[in-house]
Design a protein around this motif. Structure first.
Motif, short mmCIF file in Angstrom:
data_model
loop_
_atom_site.label_atom_id
_atom_site.label_comp_id
_atom_site.label_asym_id
_atom_site.label_seq_id
_atom_site.Cartn_x
_atom_site.Cartn_y
_atom_site.Cartn_z
N MET A 1 0.74 -1.26 0.17
CA MET A 1 -0.17 -0.42 0.10
C MET A 1 1.31 0.91 0.31
O MET A 1 1.56 1.43 0.85
CB MET A 1 -1.03 0.51 1.32
N THR A 2 0.17 2.67 -0.82
CA THR A 2 0.65 3.69 -0.79
C THR A 2 0.46 4.31 0.17
O THR A 2 -0.50 5.07 0.11
CB THR A 2 1.11 4.31 -2.55
N ALA A 3 1.64 4.99 1.03
CA ALA A 3 0.86 6.46 2.19
C ALA A 3 1.19 6.84 1.62
O ALA A 3 2.11 8.00 0.73
CB ALA A 3 2.30 6.16 3.66
N THR A 4 0.10 8.73 2.12
CA THR A 4 0.45 9.75 1.29
C THR A 4 -0.04 10.82 2.02
O THR A 4 -1.14 10.00 3.52
CB THR A 4 -0.62 9.43 0.42
N SER A 5 0.49 11.65 2.97
CA SER A 5 -0.08 12.47 3.33
C SER A 5 0.26 13.67 2.45
O SER A 5 1.26 13.95 1.87
CB SER A 5 1.68 12.82 4.74
N GLY B 1 -10.92 16.85 -7.93
CA GLY B 1 -11.15 15.87 -6.97
C GLY B 1 -10.26 14.42 -8.12
O GLY B 1 -9.49 13.44 -7.56
N SER B 2 -9.94 15.22 -9.14
CA SER B 2 -9.01 14.22 -10.31
C SER B 2 -7.61 14.30 -9.31
O SER B 2 -6.87 13.42 -9.62
CB SER B 2 -8.84 14.78 -11.56
N GLN C 1 -2.87 12.20 -6.66
CA GLN C 1 -1.76 12.00 -4.95
C GLN C 1 -1.73 10.92 -4.95
O GLN C 1 -1.40 10.31 -4.13
CB GLN C 1 -2.41 13.32 -4.58
N HIS C 2 -3.13 10.29 -4.29
CA HIS C 2 -3.93 9.34 -4.32
C HIS C 2 -2.90 7.81 -4.20
O HIS C 2 -2.20 6.91 -3.86
CB HIS C 2 -4.97 9.08 -3.73
N ARG D 1 -5.60 18.56 7.28
CA ARG D 1 -4.61 17.46 6.75
C ARG D 1 -5.21 16.10 6.38
O ARG D 1 -6.37 15.98 6.67
CB ARG D 1 -3.08 17.14 7.62
N LEU D 2 -4.76 15.60 5.03
CA LEU D 2 -5.84 14.27 4.65
C LEU D 2 -4.12 13.73 4.55
O LEU D 2 -3.27 13.47 3.53
CB LEU D 2 -6.06 14.47 3.53
N THR D 3 -4.86 12.19 5.57
CA THR D 3 -3.81 10.87 5.26
C THR D 3 -4.41 10.20 4.68
O THR D 3 -5.74 9.52 3.93
CB THR D 3 -3.13 10.97 6.61
N SER D 4 -3.18 9.18 3.54
CA SER D 4 -4.31 7.50 2.93
C SER D 4 -3.24 6.32 3.60
O SER D 4 -1.65 7.01 3.47
CB SER D 4 -4.57 8.15 2.37
N GLN D 5 -3.71 5.53 3.43
CA GLN D 5 -2.14 4.15 3.94
C GLN D 5 -3.01 3.04 2.08
O GLN D 5 -2.56 2.18 2.40
CB GLN D 5 -2.50 3.38 4.90
N GLY D 6 -3.49 4.11 1.29
CA GLY D 6 -3.72 3.40 0.30
C GLY D 6 -5.35 2.65 0.06
O GLY D 6 -5.21 2.17 -1.12
#
Length: 198
Positions: free
Chosen positions: A1-5, A131-132, A137-138, A180-185
């Motif tokens: 999974m790709t992490a994003t901050s 959104g695109s 980025q995600h 701040r938005l974060t994602s672990q994929g």
């Protein structure tokens, strides 16, 4: 999974913001907006990692956004997808003025997301554009700081969290706010709290 901050930073005050006018790409920070951005940069220098000096930085092409990035000590590349909504014929005019001359058009624009009575961009089109970019980025991952406009940040949060489009009207983003938005994929998460190192 790709992490994003992703840290979305609202530009500082402009004369248009203070006077409830539809802004344009040439609007600059006013004196108070510049002072506040410089003060935030100074405060951040006392908290290592406040905005993450090693993060990738992008900015709306608008003067207020690039000036804010500069005041914060960031070196952004320009990202057209982060430009403010195109307000068409309403650019530079106040909400009060439009309400007095075109009340139905203003009502439509504020209540129907795909309406663009000013000949510019609808909120729905803005949300699609932003959104695109968020989806890119995600997929890419990494740490990104994006200096942009309050409305852009509002629709970004709506898209990231999968909220109903009309929710953007219930969100308020102050000048120099950091979202701040974060994602672990898998999915975006909205992170609230004090700035932290790293």
């Amino acid at each position: 999974m790709t992490a994003t901050s992703l840290r979305l930073v609202a530009h500082g005050h402009t004369a248009a913001l203070r006077r409830a006018r539809f802004g344009g790409p040439d609007d600059s920070l006013d004196e108070g907006g510049l002072r506040a951005a410089l003060a935030q940069a100074h405060a951040g220098s006392d908290r290592r990692g406040h905005l993450g000096v090693n993060d990738t930085c992008v900015s709306s092409p608008a003067a207020a956004a690039t000036q804010t990035a500069d005041a914060l000590g960031l070196l952004p590349s320009i990202e057209a997808a982060l430009a403010d909504c195109d307000y068409g014929d309403w650019t530079g005019r106040s909400l009060e003025e439009i309400a007095g001359t075109h009340p139905q058009a203003l009502h439509d624009w504020m209540s129907i997301p795909n309406s663009a009575p000013h000949g510019g961009e609808s909120v729905a089109a803005l949300l699609d554009r932003v959104g695109s970019w968020l989806d890119e980025q995600h997929r890419a991952g990494g740490r990104v700081i994006a200096v942009t406009h309050p409305l852009v940040i509002r629709v970004a949060v709506v898209h990231a969290l999968g909220l109903p489009m009309a929710t953007y009207r219930q969100l308020d983003v102050e000048p120099l706010a950091i979202v701040r938005l974060t994602s672990q994929g898998t999915r975006w998460q909205l992170r609230l709290g004090a700035p932290q190192a790293g």
